[in-house]
Design a protein around this motif. Structure first.
Motif, PDB file in Angstrom:
ATOM      1  N   GLY A   1      17.980 -32.639  76.875  1.00  0.00           N
ATOM      2  CA  GLY A   1      16.751 -33.090  76.237  1.00  0.00           C
ATOM      3  C   GLY A   1      16.403 -32.403  74.926  1.00  0.00           C
ATOM      4  N   PHE A   2      17.283 -31.554  74.400  1.00  0.00           N
ATOM      5  CA  PHE A   2      17.026 -30.951  73.091  1.00  0.00           C
ATOM      6  C   PHE A   2      17.523 -31.946  72.049  1.00  0.00           C
ATOM      7  N   ASP A   3      16.609 -32.813  71.626  1.00  0.00           N
ATOM      8  CA  ASP A   3      16.969 -33.985  70.850  1.00  0.00           C
ATOM      9  C   ASP A   3      16.640 -33.878  69.369  1.00  0.00           C
ATOM     10  N   PHE A   4      16.221 -32.713  68.912  1.00  0.00           N
ATOM     11  CA  PHE A   4      15.818 -32.563  67.516  1.00  0.00           C
ATOM     12  C   PHE A   4      16.427 -31.299  66.930  1.00  0.00           C
ATOM     13  N   LEU A   5      17.230 -31.458  65.872  1.00  0.00           N
ATOM     14  CA  LEU A   5      17.765 -30.319  65.130  1.00  0.00           C
ATOM     15  C   LEU A   5      16.712 -29.926  64.109  1.00  0.00           C
ATOM     16  N   VAL A   6      16.068 -28.789  64.319  1.00  0.00           N
ATOM     17  CA  VAL A   6      14.988 -28.357  63.428  1.00  0.00           C
ATOM     18  C   VAL A   6      15.558 -27.906  62.090  1.00  0.00           C
ATOM     19  N   ASP A   7      16.541 -27.000  62.142  1.00  0.00           N
ATOM     20  CA  ASP A   7      17.154 -26.529  60.906  1.00  0.00           C
ATOM     21  C   ASP A   7      18.430 -25.763  61.190  1.00  0.00           C
ATOM     22  N   ILE A   8      19.180 -25.548  60.104  1.00  0.00           N
ATOM     23  CA  ILE A   8      20.374 -24.714  60.116  1.00  0.00           C
ATOM     24  C   ILE A   8      20.255 -23.793  58.914  1.00  0.00           C
ATOM     25  N   THR A   9      20.616 -22.546  59.101  1.00  0.00           N
ATOM     26  CA  THR A   9      20.660 -21.620  57.983  1.00  0.00           C
ATOM     27  C   THR A   9      21.783 -20.626  58.228  1.00  0.00           C
ATOM     28  N   ALA A  10      21.947 -19.714  57.320  1.00  0.00           N
ATOM     29  CA  ALA A  10      22.952 -18.667  57.466  1.00  0.00           C
ATOM     30  C   ALA A  10      22.284 -17.338  57.166  1.00  0.00           C
ATOM     31  N   VAL A  11      22.890 -16.288  57.694  1.00  0.00           N
ATOM     32  CA  VAL A  11      22.401 -14.941  57.442  1.00  0.00           C
ATOM     33  C   VAL A  11      23.614 -14.028  57.290  1.00  0.00           C
ATOM     34  N   GLU A  12      23.494 -13.079  56.375  1.00  0.00           N
ATOM     35  CA  GLU A  12      24.562 -12.108  56.172  1.00  0.00           C
ATOM     36  C   GLU A  12      24.037 -10.738  56.569  1.00  0.00           C
ATOM     37  N   GLU A  13      24.471 -10.288  57.732  1.00  0.00           N
ATOM     38  CA  GLU A  13      24.159  -8.926  58.166  1.00  0.00           C
ATOM     39  C   GLU A  13      25.431  -8.129  57.914  1.00  0.00           C
ATOM     40  N   GLU A  14      26.129  -7.669  58.974  1.00  0.00           N
ATOM     41  CA  GLU A  14      27.454  -7.083  58.724  1.00  0.00           C
ATOM     42  C   GLU A  14      28.428  -8.187  58.338  1.00  0.00           C
ATOM     43  N   ASP A  15      28.352  -9.301  59.058  1.00  0.00           N
ATOM     44  CA  ASP A  15      29.162 -10.485  58.794  1.00  0.00           C
ATOM     45  C   ASP A  15      28.231 -11.676  58.637  1.00  0.00           C
ATOM     46  N   LEU A  16      28.801 -12.789  58.222  1.00  0.00           N
ATOM     47  CA  LEU A  16      28.006 -14.006  58.100  1.00  0.00           C
ATOM     48  C   LEU A  16      27.894 -14.716  59.441  1.00  0.00           C
ATOM     49  N   SER A  17      26.738 -15.298  59.675  1.00  0.00           N
ATOM     50  CA  SER A  17      26.480 -16.079  60.882  1.00  0.00           C
ATOM     51  C   SER A  17      25.693 -17.320  60.492  1.00  0.00           C
ATOM     52  N   CYS A  18      25.858 -18.378  61.279  1.00  0.00           N
ATOM     53  CA  CYS A  18      25.026 -19.568  61.126  1.00  0.00           C
ATOM     54  C   CYS A  18      24.001 -19.576  62.246  1.00  0.00           C
ATOM     55  N   ILE A  19      22.783 -19.966  61.911  1.00  0.00           N
ATOM     56  CA  ILE A  19      21.696 -20.013  62.882  1.00  0.00           C
ATOM     57  C   ILE A  19      21.177 -21.441  62.953  1.00  0.00           C
ATOM     58  N   TYR A  20      21.077 -21.941  64.185  1.00  0.00           N
ATOM     59  CA  TYR A  20      20.631 -23.309  64.450  1.00  0.00           C
ATOM     60  C   TYR A  20      19.386 -23.246  65.322  1.00  0.00           C
ATOM     61  N   HIS A  21      18.414 -24.095  65.039  1.00  0.00           N
ATOM     62  CA  HIS A  21      17.221 -24.228  65.881  1.00  0.00           C
ATOM     63  C   HIS A  21      17.162 -25.658  66.407  1.00  0.00           C
ATOM     64  N   PHE A  22      17.087 -25.794  67.723  1.00  0.00           N
ATOM     65  CA  PHE A  22      16.992 -27.098  68.380  1.00  0.00           C
ATOM     66  C   PHE A  22      15.688 -27.153  69.157  1.00  0.00           C
ATOM     67  N   MET A  23      15.117 -28.347  69.223  1.00  0.00           N
ATOM     68  CA  MET A  23      13.844 -28.512  69.915  1.00  0.00           C
ATOM     69  C   MET A  23      13.895 -29.711  70.851  1.00  0.00           C
ATOM     70  N   SER A  24      13.237 -29.575  71.981  1.00  0.00           N
ATOM     71  CA  SER A  24      13.010 -30.694  72.873  1.00  0.00           C
ATOM     72  C   SER A  24      11.637 -31.258  72.534  1.00  0.00           C
ATOM     73  N   LEU A  25      11.595 -32.461  72.037  1.00  0.00           N
ATOM     74  CA  LEU A  25      10.312 -33.064  71.688  1.00  0.00           C
ATOM     75  C   LEU A  25       9.496 -33.399  72.926  1.00  0.00           C
ATOM     76  N   GLU A  26      10.179 -33.586  74.043  1.00  0.00           N
ATOM     77  CA  GLU A  26       9.477 -33.902  75.291  1.00  0.00           C
ATOM     78  C   GLU A  26       8.794 -32.670  75.879  1.00  0.00           C
ATOM     79  N   SER A  27       9.532 -31.554  75.972  1.00  0.00           N
ATOM     80  CA  SER A  27       8.966 -30.362  76.607  1.00  0.00           C
ATOM     81  C   SER A  27       8.429 -29.348  75.597  1.00  0.00           C
ATOM     82  N   ASN A  28       8.641 -29.607  74.303  1.00  0.00           N
ATOM     83  CA  ASN A  28       8.164 -28.718  73.243  1.00  0.00           C
ATOM     84  C   ASN A  28       8.835 -27.339  73.275  1.00  0.00           C
TER      85      ASN A  28
END
Length: 145
Positions: free
Chosen positions: A48-75
């Motif tokens: 039920g996580f039907d909404f991709l809120v955003d994608i970004t990247a962060v560089e700490e020691e190495d690079l990583s991609c960060i994704y946020h997903f949301m369920s519009l039904e359960s919030n």
């Protein structure tokens, strides 16, 4: 935490065992190896996580991609952080989540991360002649003449 994300987390822990780390704060944070990204995000839709809120990247020691997903039904909101390999590649989720198309291009342009399988991997903000990736820590601003 709601029942939807509880069921999802139990399934992910069972399948990925030591290859996944899950932290609870205001949102559920899942830390994964980038090779497991496609399989994991496909499971999100099943729960039920039907909404991709955003994608970004962060560089700490190495690079990583960060994704946020949301369920519009359960919030509910889930964050996925995928650590990248040394080649700075990760699989594109744009086929499963069409809204990822532009966001992946932006990350490619600003961080230099390649999204494998992306249908149109080219710069979106900087001109094609631009050298480097301006949000990387090793980026040097060229001197003006």
């Amino acid at each position: 935490m709601c029942k939807i994300s509880e069921k999802l987390i139990l399934q992910l822990k069972e399948i990925y065992k030591e290859n996944i780390e899950i932290k609870y704060n205001r949102i559920v944070a899942i830390y994964i190896d980038s090779n497991n990204l496609l399989d994991i995000v496909k499971r999100f839709k099943l729960f039920g996580f039907d909404f991709l809120v955003d994608i970004t990247a962060v560089e700490e020691e190495d690079l990583s991609c960060i994704y946020h997903f949301m369920s519009l039904e359960s919030n509910e909101l889930i964050m996925v952080k995928a650590n990248l390999n040394k080649k700075l590649e990760i699989y594109s989720i744009s086929e499963e989540w069409p809204s990822a198309d532009v966001q992946e291009r932006e990350i490619y342009d600003l961080f230099g991360i390649e999204f494998i399988g992306h249908p149109n991997m080219k710069r979106i903000l900087c001109p094609d002649s631009f050298i480097g990736h301006p949000l990387r820590k090793d980026f040097k601003i060229p001197e003006r003449r």
